[in-house]
Design an enzyme around this catalytic site. Structure first.
Site, PDB file in Angstrom:
ATOM      1  N   HIS A   1       0.849  -1.193   0.000  1.00 38.99           N
ATOM      2  CA  HIS A   1       0.000   0.000   0.000  1.00 38.99           C
ATOM      3  C   HIS A   1       0.882   1.240   0.000  1.00 38.99           C
ATOM      4  CE1 HIS A   1       0.924  -0.387   4.248  1.00 38.99           C
ATOM      5  NE2 HIS A   1       0.281   0.725   4.568  1.00 38.99           N
TER       6      HIS A   1
ATOM      7  N   HIS B   1       1.303   3.901   1.987  1.00 42.36           N
ATOM      8  CA  HIS B   1       1.822   4.658   3.119  1.00 42.36           C
ATOM      9  C   HIS B   1       3.350   4.610   3.003  1.00 42.36           C
ATOM     10  CE1 HIS B   1      -2.064   4.367   5.673  1.00 42.36           C
ATOM     11  NE2 HIS B   1      -2.009   5.502   5.002  1.00 42.36           N
TER      12      HIS B   1
ATOM     13  N   ASP C   1       5.952   4.451   4.817  1.00 44.93           N
ATOM     14  CA  ASP C   1       6.856   3.504   5.479  1.00 44.93           C
ATOM     15  C   ASP C   1       6.879   2.143   4.774  1.00 44.93           C
ATOM     16  OD1 ASP C   1       4.182   3.391   6.416  1.00 44.93           O
ATOM     17  OD2 ASP C   1       4.787   2.280   8.207  1.00 44.93           O
ATOM     18  N   HIS C   2       6.096   2.011   3.697  1.00 50.25           N
ATOM     19  CA  HIS C   2       6.100   0.762   2.932  1.00 50.25           C
ATOM     20  C   HIS C   2       6.652   0.915   1.517  1.00 50.25           C
ATOM     21  CE1 HIS C   2       3.764  -1.704   5.849  1.00 50.25           C
ATOM     22  NE2 HIS C   2       3.564  -0.489   6.320  1.00 50.25           N
TER      23      HIS C   2
ATOM     24  N   HIS D   1       6.111  -4.577  12.373  1.00 53.51           N
ATOM     25  CA  HIS D   1       5.489  -3.265  12.212  1.00 53.51           C
ATOM     26  C   HIS D   1       5.197  -2.635  13.574  1.00 53.51           C
ATOM     27  CE1 HIS D   1       2.630  -0.171  10.625  1.00 53.51           C
ATOM     28  NE2 HIS D   1       3.432  -0.236   9.601  1.00 53.51           N
TER      29      HIS D   1
END
Lengths: 302, 302
Positions: A61, A63, A65-66, A269
């Site tokens: 996805h 966001h 941080d990914h 996470h």
């Protein structure tokens, strides 16, 4: 080999000790990357991951941080002289984000970048070759988000060496036995394949459940997996915060693993608020004994 | 304090030991960031830079090794609860790159992000407050690229403590003396300001010459600076490669520093092909003695 190496296990804000999410899945001679937070290319160097062997990248996805490390990785692969195709799977908008950044830098990649959009609401098989099959499934997060199931098919039959020797089959023929052939001896005896081999071991599966709130609806995608990664951003005393932010707790991740009957569970996470991670295992293991922390640099066999 | 802290000094491909370009300029109580390669936010943590004090970010050009860390830093500042405005100066396309990444993540920043486009071919003052003035100027690179000159004005007059004491001026009045006021004594004597203070010291300047080929045309922007950073991607035996790629050599950087009559020179943006950096100093110092390597984590006073 079928294994997962953790490059990052932190949520949202990177810290010096914990990097944002990224995992390398090794399936024999190829490498898949799942998510690619900022600094992932440095983490690959730190843990001696051969970037050149990477040929498929899956982004759960959008966001940051990914995926904030993706454009830097793509750029470096080109600077390093890569010529093989690279396929990126992710939400459709990711293509534009990559394209605009290449365009403003006047960068022409030395390799072909293939983009496969993950369509909201869909799911199913997105990549398949002789050894590996990857499918995706929707999870419940603030924005469209997907989990991935990586299945390794094992097509080679298992040789029974003592039997093969007893029938005086030359070792040079063993790979053909593993492929299912019979062996014709010079004395006229036909050695049937199933006298000297066993059926291939069952397929193995690794399932990655990216950022998601607790959702028993995903159990069918986890069922039978040897290893499952499920986010656990919080401990269960913050169950409400987890729900509000579409995240999960360690207790919830362990409950799902138990209910789905998986082999082992990786927790990751973690919110930056936790400087010490022992509590996640303490919470998960009473529910599901085979729970482990997705510690950076650690490789877990599937 | 007026100082520069190096967060990264490598070109193109980040390595474990050398990060892509980023520098923090401290001017008394505020921090300016010049360029922001991938991992800059982690480097700020490593070197204990207070991210909350950052209020202006300058991006020289849109090659990834100079800005891929920006979106992650912006994202983290919001997650950390920042409420003060943040101003980003860069090529116009940068705004779209930031906006699209915030949009797909459904991120609403907690602070106001002000974007100031750097217009190709122009130049001049882009930021000015009581203490600091930043101007930009075009440099010669493959894509539009700019250098920055950071000038620290010193408006406080310099107190001569023994004189102030001799005239029996209370210490509580010293800051008004530094601001240029006269002092009216109770006995009727008017102490003129220039009896007890000296004029403010001259302004100081730091000049950052981002990725550029050797170009004596920028000398006017460097002239009189106390400290200059000039890229030196290669040693001079690769002069032709440097020219082809719109980069400079250590010899060329040192020649410019000498010709511009600057105070000190910082060398950086080293090609990843150099694992050892001593050669850069060996090449630069015979030309310009006050040459230094922009070593990561080091702070240079302007």
């Amino acid at each position: 080999m079928f294994a997962v190496t953790i490059l990052g296990n932190n949520s949202a804000i990177p810290t010096l000790e914990r990097h944002p999410t990224a995992q390398v899945v090794t399936v024999d001679n190829q490498l898949l990357l799942i998510d690619c937070g900022e600094g992932s290319q440095m983490q690959m160097q730190r843990y001696h991951i051969k970037r050149g062997k990477l040929n498929h990248i899956f982004i759960s996805h959008l966001h940051g941080d990914h995926y904030f490390g993706l454009i830097g990785l793509i750029n470096s692969l080109s600077l390093l002289g890569r010529s093989e195709d690279l396929t990126v799977y992710g939400p459709p908008e990711l293509q534009e984000i990559i394209d605009i950044q290449l365009k403003v830098a006047d960068t022409r990649l030395l390799f072909k970048l293939i983009f496969v959009p993950l369509v909201p609401g869909n799911g199913g098989i997105i990549m398949k070759d002789k050894e590996v099959e990857v499918s995706y499934f929707p999870v419940q997060h603030r924005i469209p988000c997907y989990g991935f199931r990586v299945k390794r098919e094992r097509t080679k039959r298992k040789l029974i060496p003592e039997q093969a020797k007893a029938y005086e089959i030359p070792a040079a023929f063993y790979s053909r036995l593993q492929a299912g052939e019979d062996y014709q001896r010079k004395d006229g005896v036909l050695v049937k394949n199933d006298w000297v081999t066993l059926p291939p071991p069952p397929a193995q599966a690794y399932v990655y459940c990216a950022d998601t709130k607790y959702d028993p609806g995903i159990i069918p995608y986890l069922a039978g997996a040897n290893l499952v990664y499920h986010e656990s951003t919080y401990l269960h005393d913050l169950e409400q915060r987890a729900a509000d932010r579409f995240h999960s707790t360690a207790f919830q991740a362990a409950s799902l693993a138990k209910d789905a009957g998986v082999g082992r569970l990786l927790l990751g996470h973690f919110s930056s608020k936790y400087t010490e991670l022992g509590g996640f295992l303490e919470e998960a293991r009473p529910v599901f004994e085979e729970s482990y922390l997705a510690t950076e640099g650690t490789t877990f066999l599937v």
